[in-house]
Motif scaffolding. Structure first.
Motif, PDB file in Angstrom:
ATOM      1  N   LEU A 198      -1.801  25.827 -77.359  1.00  0.00           N
ATOM      2  CA  LEU A 198      -2.124  27.223 -77.104  1.00  0.00           C
ATOM      3  C   LEU A 198      -0.931  28.063 -77.533  1.00  0.00           C
ATOM      4  CD1 LEU A 198      -3.640  26.821 -73.518  1.00  0.00           C
ATOM      5  CD2 LEU A 198      -4.890  26.928 -75.679  1.00  0.00           C
ATOM      6  N   VAL A 199      -1.170  28.986 -78.449  1.00  0.00           N
ATOM      7  CA  VAL A 199      -0.084  29.792 -79.003  1.00  0.00           C
ATOM      8  C   VAL A 199      -0.395  31.266 -78.750  1.00  0.00           C
ATOM      9  CG1 VAL A 199       1.299  30.316 -81.030  1.00  0.00           C
ATOM     10  CG2 VAL A 199       0.252  28.040 -80.778  1.00  0.00           C
ATOM     11  N   PRO A 200       0.211  31.874 -77.752  1.00  0.00           N
ATOM     12  CA  PRO A 200      -0.042  33.295 -77.481  1.00  0.00           C
ATOM     13  C   PRO A 200       0.728  34.195 -78.424  1.00  0.00           C
ATOM     14  CG  PRO A 200       1.468  32.404 -75.858  1.00  0.00           C
ATOM     15  CD  PRO A 200       1.077  31.253 -76.740  1.00  0.00           C
ATOM     16  N   GLY A 201       0.130  35.365 -78.726  1.00  0.00           N
ATOM     17  CA  GLY A 201       0.789  36.359 -79.563  1.00  0.00           C
ATOM     18  C   GLY A 201       1.415  37.457 -78.733  1.00  0.00           C
ATOM     19  N   GLU A 202       1.653  38.591 -79.371  1.00  0.00           N
ATOM     20  CA  GLU A 202       2.337  39.703 -78.723  1.00  0.00           C
ATOM     21  C   GLU A 202       1.393  40.448 -77.787  1.00  0.00           C
ATOM     22  OE1 GLU A 202       4.816  43.769 -79.957  1.00  0.00           O
ATOM     23  OE2 GLU A 202       4.109  42.362 -81.493  1.00  0.00           O
ATOM     24  N   LYS A 203       1.898  40.776 -76.603  1.00  0.00           N
ATOM     25  CA  LYS A 203       1.097  41.474 -75.595  1.00  0.00           C
ATOM     26  C   LYS A 203       1.187  42.982 -75.811  1.00  0.00           C
ATOM     27  CE  LYS A 203       1.615  40.052 -71.353  1.00  0.00           C
ATOM     28  NZ  LYS A 203       2.098  39.885 -69.948  1.00  0.00           N
ATOM     29  N   ARG A 204       0.054  43.664 -75.549  1.00  0.00           N
ATOM     30  CA  ARG A 204       0.031  45.119 -75.604  1.00  0.00           C
ATOM     31  C   ARG A 204      -0.911  45.645 -74.521  1.00  0.00           C
ATOM     32  NH1 ARG A 204      -4.832  46.623 -77.816  1.00  0.00           N
ATOM     33  NH2 ARG A 204      -5.818  45.080 -79.208  1.00  0.00           N
ATOM     34  N   ARG A 205      -0.828  46.940 -74.259  1.00  0.00           N
ATOM     35  CA  ARG A 205      -1.701  47.579 -73.286  1.00  0.00           C
ATOM     36  C   ARG A 205      -3.111  47.674 -73.852  1.00  0.00           C
ATOM     37  NH1 ARG A 205      -0.971  47.440 -68.578  1.00  0.00           N
ATOM     38  NH2 ARG A 205       1.178  48.102 -68.907  1.00  0.00           N
ATOM     39  N   LEU A 206      -4.103  47.283 -73.067  1.00  0.00           N
ATOM     40  CA  LEU A 206      -5.506  47.418 -73.464  1.00  0.00           C
ATOM     41  C   LEU A 206      -6.152  48.630 -72.818  1.00  0.00           C
ATOM     42  CD1 LEU A 206      -8.069  46.235 -74.856  1.00  0.00           C
ATOM     43  CD2 LEU A 206      -8.504  45.004 -72.705  1.00  0.00           C
ATOM     44  N   LEU A 207      -5.937  48.802 -71.506  1.00  0.00           N
ATOM     45  CA  LEU A 207      -6.679  49.822 -70.762  1.00  0.00           C
ATOM     46  C   LEU A 207      -5.887  50.244 -69.540  1.00  0.00           C
ATOM     47  CD1 LEU A 207      -9.280  51.341 -69.712  1.00  0.00           C
ATOM     48  CD2 LEU A 207     -10.015  49.118 -68.810  1.00  0.00           C
ATOM     49  N   ASP A 208      -5.724  51.540 -69.353  1.00  0.00           N
ATOM     50  CA  ASP A 208      -5.230  52.102 -68.100  1.00  0.00           C
ATOM     51  C   ASP A 208      -6.337  52.999 -67.561  1.00  0.00           C
ATOM     52  OD1 ASP A 208      -4.057  53.389 -65.979  1.00  0.00           O
ATOM     53  OD2 ASP A 208      -2.264  54.015 -67.057  1.00  0.00           O
ATOM     54  N   ALA A 209      -6.942  52.596 -66.455  1.00  0.00           N
ATOM     55  CA  ALA A 209      -8.091  53.315 -65.902  1.00  0.00           C
ATOM     56  C   ALA A 209      -7.699  54.249 -64.768  1.00  0.00           C
ATOM     57  CB  ALA A 209      -9.143  52.321 -65.420  1.00  0.00           C
ATOM     58  N   SER A 210      -6.422  54.610 -64.683  1.00  0.00           N
ATOM     59  CA  SER A 210      -5.994  55.558 -63.644  1.00  0.00           C
ATOM     60  C   SER A 210      -6.626  56.919 -63.896  1.00  0.00           C
ATOM     61  CB  SER A 210      -4.475  55.689 -63.644  1.00  0.00           C
ATOM     62  OG  SER A 210      -3.856  54.448 -63.383  1.00  0.00           O
ATOM     63  N   PRO A 211      -7.146  57.587 -62.868  1.00  0.00           N
ATOM     64  CA  PRO A 211      -7.753  58.907 -63.074  1.00  0.00           C
ATOM     65  C   PRO A 211      -6.776  59.930 -63.642  1.00  0.00           C
ATOM     66  CG  PRO A 211      -8.367  58.008 -60.937  1.00  0.00           C
ATOM     67  CD  PRO A 211      -7.307  57.109 -61.491  1.00  0.00           C
ATOM     68  N   ARG A 212      -5.512  59.870 -63.199  1.00  0.00           N
ATOM     69  CA  ARG A 212      -4.464  60.772 -63.664  1.00  0.00           C
ATOM     70  C   ARG A 212      -3.142  60.023 -63.634  1.00  0.00           C
ATOM     71  NH1 ARG A 212      -7.938  63.481 -60.596  1.00  0.00           N
ATOM     72  NH2 ARG A 212      -6.885  62.791 -58.696  1.00  0.00           N
ATOM     73  N   PRO A 213      -2.182  60.425 -64.497  1.00  0.00           N
ATOM     74  CA  PRO A 213      -0.890  59.726 -64.509  1.00  0.00           C
ATOM     75  C   PRO A 213      -0.222  59.701 -63.141  1.00  0.00           C
ATOM     76  CG  PRO A 213      -1.085  61.151 -66.426  1.00  0.00           C
ATOM     77  CD  PRO A 213      -2.267  61.453 -65.551  1.00  0.00           C
ATOM     78  N   GLU A 214      -0.391  60.775 -62.370  1.00  0.00           N
ATOM     79  CA  GLU A 214       0.249  60.831 -61.048  1.00  0.00           C
ATOM     80  C   GLU A 214      -0.568  60.111 -59.981  1.00  0.00           C
ATOM     81  OE1 GLU A 214      -2.227  64.619 -61.510  1.00  0.00           O
ATOM     82  OE2 GLU A 214      -0.986  63.295 -62.755  1.00  0.00           O
ATOM     83  N   GLU A 215      -1.695  59.525 -60.369  1.00  0.00           N
ATOM     84  CA  GLU A 215      -2.554  58.802 -59.418  1.00  0.00           C
ATOM     85  C   GLU A 215      -2.892  57.418 -59.994  1.00  0.00           C
ATOM     86  OE1 GLU A 215      -6.928  59.185 -57.229  1.00  0.00           O
ATOM     87  OE2 GLU A 215      -6.182  60.843 -58.454  1.00  0.00           O
ATOM     88  N   PRO A 216      -1.934  56.489 -59.982  1.00  0.00           N
ATOM     89  CA  PRO A 216      -2.176  55.184 -60.619  1.00  0.00           C
ATOM     90  C   PRO A 216      -3.170  54.329 -59.841  1.00  0.00           C
ATOM     91  CG  PRO A 216      -0.070  55.185 -59.473  1.00  0.00           C
ATOM     92  CD  PRO A 216      -0.587  56.593 -59.406  1.00  0.00           C
ATOM     93  N   TRP A 217      -4.074  53.725 -60.578  1.00  0.00           N
ATOM     94  CA  TRP A 217      -5.017  52.744 -60.056  1.00  0.00           C
ATOM     95  C   TRP A 217      -4.774  51.421 -60.775  1.00  0.00           C
ATOM     96  CZ3 TRP A 217     -10.398  53.776 -57.866  1.00  0.00           C
ATOM     97  CH2 TRP A 217     -10.428  54.987 -57.168  1.00  0.00           C
TER      98      TRP A 217
END
Length: 295
Positions: A18-37
């Motif tokens: 198993l050879v993993p590649g580079e990780k990146r952000r897929l999805l941030d579902a927070s309603p607002r930056p100041e309200e992290p979910w």
């Protein structure tokens, strides 16, 4: 000093790499930056029209697992960086049915219908419910009652795959309903509705109740065999992998050497590409990275 003698029975080479590649952000579902979910245990599926759908535990930070009472639903055109649209949440916990929280959705398609398997948490941790809902469009869901089966302690994190002649449903539990060795159990079915009694697919040497090293089980085909992925909760961002030629039986001797620093990892196949995703408390949504499976 002379070199030690070579072993007479050297260990065979691992049949899968198993050879993993580079990780990146897929999805941030927070309603607002100041309200992290956060998005914890999750699932991704590609609809018939090519759209990708993500479902998962969705809750405001900080972690509050016993009050995670609804699922995220988001869509995107592809997994290569397309923007995600967050839709109305689905399948909230039903207190009238005894549910206090809902965990770990897993969705498959079969005969034009979508089937979501998830855990319905109750006040009784020794008797969690593995539950089914179905949909024609991935937006409107119909619960099936009664639940498929109950198990403990905190039996959860279902994952379903077909081995050619039957369906296999993997989930995490303990060896006794009130605690014991952490296990991955597996049940079989011909119709996705009626499930056999459990078989122990993998048993850890660790015991307890909450957490453990068998969370979020996920199984894939790999050449002539199978690979089981599990989340090691004592090291939050760590996924382990085990190889076996029998999808009903995995052992520590089949451990694969791979560095997967994901929590609640899912394996996603998109045509010729394979990906692994991860999430969890305080992780800002979901991440994704390529995963090469060499056989």
């Amino acid at each position: 000093m002379p070199a030690p003698p070579a072993p007479t029975n050297p260990a065979p080479a691992a049949p899968v790499r198993l050879v993993p590649g580079e990780k990146r952000r897929l999805l941030d579902a927070s309603p607002r930056p100041e309200e992290p979910w956060y998005v914890n245990d999750h699932t991704l599926i590609r609809a018939a029209d090519g759209t990708w759908h993500a479902f998962g535990i969705w809750h405001p930070e900080p972690a509050d697992p016993l009050h995670e009472d609804l699922f995220l639903h988001a869509t995107a055109a592809d997994l290569e960086g397309a923007p995600w649209t967050v839709h109305d949440s689905v399948l909230p916990a039903r207190p009238d049915l005894g549910e206090t929280h809902v965990w770990a959705p897993h969705v498959i398609e079969h005969e034009g219908r979508y089937w979501m398997f998830y855990a319905g948490g109750t006040a009784d941790h020794t008797s969690y419910r593995l539950t089914l809902a179905t949909s024609e469009d991935l937006f409107s869901w119909t619960r099936h009652e009664p639940p498929l089966f109950t198990d403990g302690f905190d039996a959860r994190d279902p994952m379903v795959i077909r081995d050619g002649v039957r369906w296999l449903l993997y989930y995490t539990r303990t060896s006794a309903p009130d605690g014991g060795f952490h296990e991955v159990a597996v049940r079989t079915s011909e119709d996705l509705l009626t499930w056999s009694e459990p078989v122990v697919a993998y048993r850890s040497t660790q015991s307890g109740t909450v957490g453990g090293p068998t969370e979020s089980p996920f199984v894939i085909r790999a050449g002539e065999g199978w690979v089981l992925f599990v989340c090691e909760s004592t090291q939050y961002d760590r996924t382990l992998a085990y190889y076996s030629t029998d999808p009903l039986h995995f052992e520590d001797s089949g451990s694969l050497d791979v560095d997967l620093d994901e929590h609640c990892a899912e394996i996603v196949v998109d045509g010729p590409r394979t990906w692994t995703t991860g999430g969890g408390w305080g992780r800002g949504g979901l991440t994704i990275r390529p995963l090469e499976v060499r056989t």
